[in-house]
Design an enzyme around this catalytic site. Structure first.
Site, PDB file in Angstrom:
ATOM      1  N   ARG A  88       0.845  -1.190   0.000  1.00  0.00           N
ATOM      2  CA  ARG A  88       0.000   0.000   0.000  1.00  0.00           C
ATOM      3  C   ARG A  88       0.879   1.238   0.000  1.00  0.00           C
ATOM      4  NH1 ARG A  88      -3.942   0.422   4.710  1.00  0.00           N
ATOM      5  NH2 ARG A  88      -2.065  -0.121   5.845  1.00  0.00           N
ATOM      6  N   SER A 154       7.224  -5.301   7.084  1.00  0.00           N
ATOM      7  CA  SER A 154       6.793  -6.223   8.146  1.00  0.00           C
ATOM      8  C   SER A 154       7.508  -7.558   8.103  1.00  0.00           C
ATOM      9  CB  SER A 154       5.287  -6.407   8.065  1.00  0.00           C
ATOM     10  OG  SER A 154       4.704  -5.140   8.065  1.00  0.00           O
ATOM     11  N   ASP A 207       5.246  -3.545  11.200  1.00  0.00           N
ATOM     12  CA  ASP A 207       3.801  -3.266  11.317  1.00  0.00           C
ATOM     13  C   ASP A 207       3.313  -3.279  12.766  1.00  0.00           C
ATOM     14  OD1 ASP A 207       4.191  -6.017  11.400  1.00  0.00           O
ATOM     15  OD2 ASP A 207       2.526  -6.519  10.077  1.00  0.00           O
TER      16      ASP A 207
END
Ligand code: GLC
Length: 490
Positions: A88, A154, A207
């Site tokens: 994203r 992450s 994350d």
């Protein structure tokens, strides 16, 4: 145990052997209160060990984020989020009043990119930033002449400052072979520079760190940021005195007192000292990209839960007690049973649908998994529901040991007499979408810490935690820089 060879084709005998086998498998997936306590205790031991020793299995990674937001942070930052099915790109406006605005775009990461040369993956990321900027445009943060970007990556990285970190190893099905050891901020910056995109990557966060920061920003304080999604992991604020494996310097200034730690609890007890792995977990592990790694994650997270259930189902098929011994191409395929199907089956149970006639479980079995309708009996439907329930329940109960372990380690579970709430930020598809996940986790938490303490724990979904967390990381990095206060390990 009744073997396949000795199971008789007569219905009565099959019924009896199914029931014995299922009972036996379920018993392996059942975690007693004592087991939960043993696991939780081992968490504390491994936390202390990982804070003291570099290269521990559960790495306890210092993040160089030295405090938590209080909600007053302001600014506009870009965010790049890589770590699951999609990447994203976001633009986040922190408004300084616990709220934010976010504009975001998802870009699919193909399997080829996940496993090919790392330069291709990062070139694709830079391309996505370019597409995002072309579509949305954006403004630089006050006092900056270039756009600042926080990078939520992450995976486990060894950080040395807030904007530098080398990949330790891949997880969750990523496997670009030439990436481990490389600085991922540098890789992203180089890819952006090559395309002449005027963006500076100034912070790298996991994350879980992002989730912790986001929850703190929203509520004014959080103890733990946890992800229960494709993978599982947690981050919390640690006293620097206890992080014995690094010496922190901050250019002559009074040093910080605390630092967020990314635990990488997916690697809890890889040595299997207390982790109750079954033959089904061993199957999942043996056929995974990285064996004997992140075993705890392989028993809990969305990437693997369907695979654990598939292993049990195949075992019962091969013993001729399920689907009359017939499988399907999808069921015979690794990761063919998506964890989302388990959610559908759990929802079907909740709907109270009978096992006979048409129901959600039967639809999953025939339409999603491709089993032939005539091979799916009512007993089979009941059996699959039971398997899904015990695999899903074990995941939630194991998750509770990680949460409890962290809260005990940080001294936050003891009631100081004020009955204060213990705020835990969570994110991820299991936490958000898997039926009963929190409820089951709470039941186990009660077993571990008692009812009073369990009641004080408040789970809050830190939605968009990865994007907002990256922005908060970028804000923290900017603050360290403007204060001439760059924190590094030496
Ligand atoms: C995996 C990664 C970890 C991440 C977690 C959740 O466990 O190793 O860094 O936080 O997945 O996405």
């Amino acid at each position: 145990m009744t073997s396949a060879a000795s199971s008789s084709p007569q219905a009565g005998a099959i019924g009896a052997s199914l029931s014995n086998m299922l009972d036996e498998v379920e018993a392996q997936f059942t975690l007693s209160k004592d087991k939960l306590l043993e696991l939780t205790h081992h968490f504390s031991e491994l936390y202390t060990y990982g804070l003291g020793v570099k290269g521990a299995d559960m790495p306890m990674i210092p993040s160089f984020v030295t405090g938590l937001p209080d909600g007053k942070e302001k600014g506009t930052f870009l965010a790049m989020d890589l770590g699951g099915t999609n990447l994203r790109v976001c633009e986040v406006k922190l408004k300084g009043d616990h709220t934010f605005e976010i504009r975001q775009q998802k870009y699919r990461v193909s399997d080829a990119l996940k496993k090919g040369p790392v330069a291709d993956l990062f070139e694709y990321m830079a391309e996505s930033v370019e597409r995002f900027l072309n579509e949305f445009g954006t403004e630089t943060d006050a006092g900056e002449d270039e756009l600042l970007m926080g990078f939520t990556f992450s995976f486990p990285v060894e950080q040395t400052t807030i904007d530098r970190g080398a990949l330790l190893f891949w997880t969750k099905g990523f496997n670009c072979p030439d990436a481990p050891g490389k600085d991922v901020v540098q890789l992203l910056q180089n890819a952006l520079d090559k395309k002449h995109i005027k963006v500076r990557v100034n912070a790298l966060v996991n994350d879980t760190v992002g989730t912790l920061l986001t929850r703190s920003y929203q509520t004014g304080g959080a103890i733990l940021g946890a992800i229960f999604g494709t993978g599982t992991n947690g981050a919390y604020l640690e006293s620097i005195e206890r992080i014995k494996k690094i010496k922190v310097s901050s250019q002559g200034q009074a040093g910080p007192t605390h630092m967020v730690i990314n635990t990488e609890w997916g690697s809890f007890d890889n040595a299997r000292t207390v982790l109750p792995t079954t033959q089904f977990d061993n199957f999942v592990d043996r056929t995974a990209l990285r064996q004997r790694h992140h075993l705890f994650e392989k028993m809990i997270s969305g990437m693997y839960l369907g695979e654990v259930a598939r292993a049990v189902i195949i075992y019962l098929i091969d013993n001729l007690v399920l689907f009359s011994g017939f499988s399907s191409a999808t069921l015979n395929t690794q990761y063919g049973l998506d964890t989302a199907y388990m959610s559908m089956i759990e929802a079907d149970i909740d709907n109270g649908n009978p096992t006979s006639g048409s129901n959600g479980t039967r639809e999953v079995l025939t339409q999603k998994l491709g089993l032939r309708a005539e091979h799916v009996s009512d007993v089979d439907v009941e059996t699959v529901r039971r398997i899904v329930r015990f695999v899903g329940t074990r995941a939630a109960r194991l998750s509770a040991t990680a949460v409890a372990g962290t809260l005990i380690h940080t001294g936050n579970i003891q009631d100081d007499g004020t009955g204060k709430q213990v705020n835990v930020g969570v994110d991820g598809s299991l936490a958000e979408l898997y039926p009963h996940f929190e409820e089951r986790m709470r039941i186990a938490l009660r077993d571990i810490v008692g009812e009073d303490a369990e009641k004080r724990v408040k789970f809050g979904l830190a939605k968009d935690g990865s994007g907002v967390g990256a922005a908060l990381g970028a804000a923290a990095a900017k603050k360290q820089r403007t204060a001439g206060h760059r924190v590094e390990a030496n």
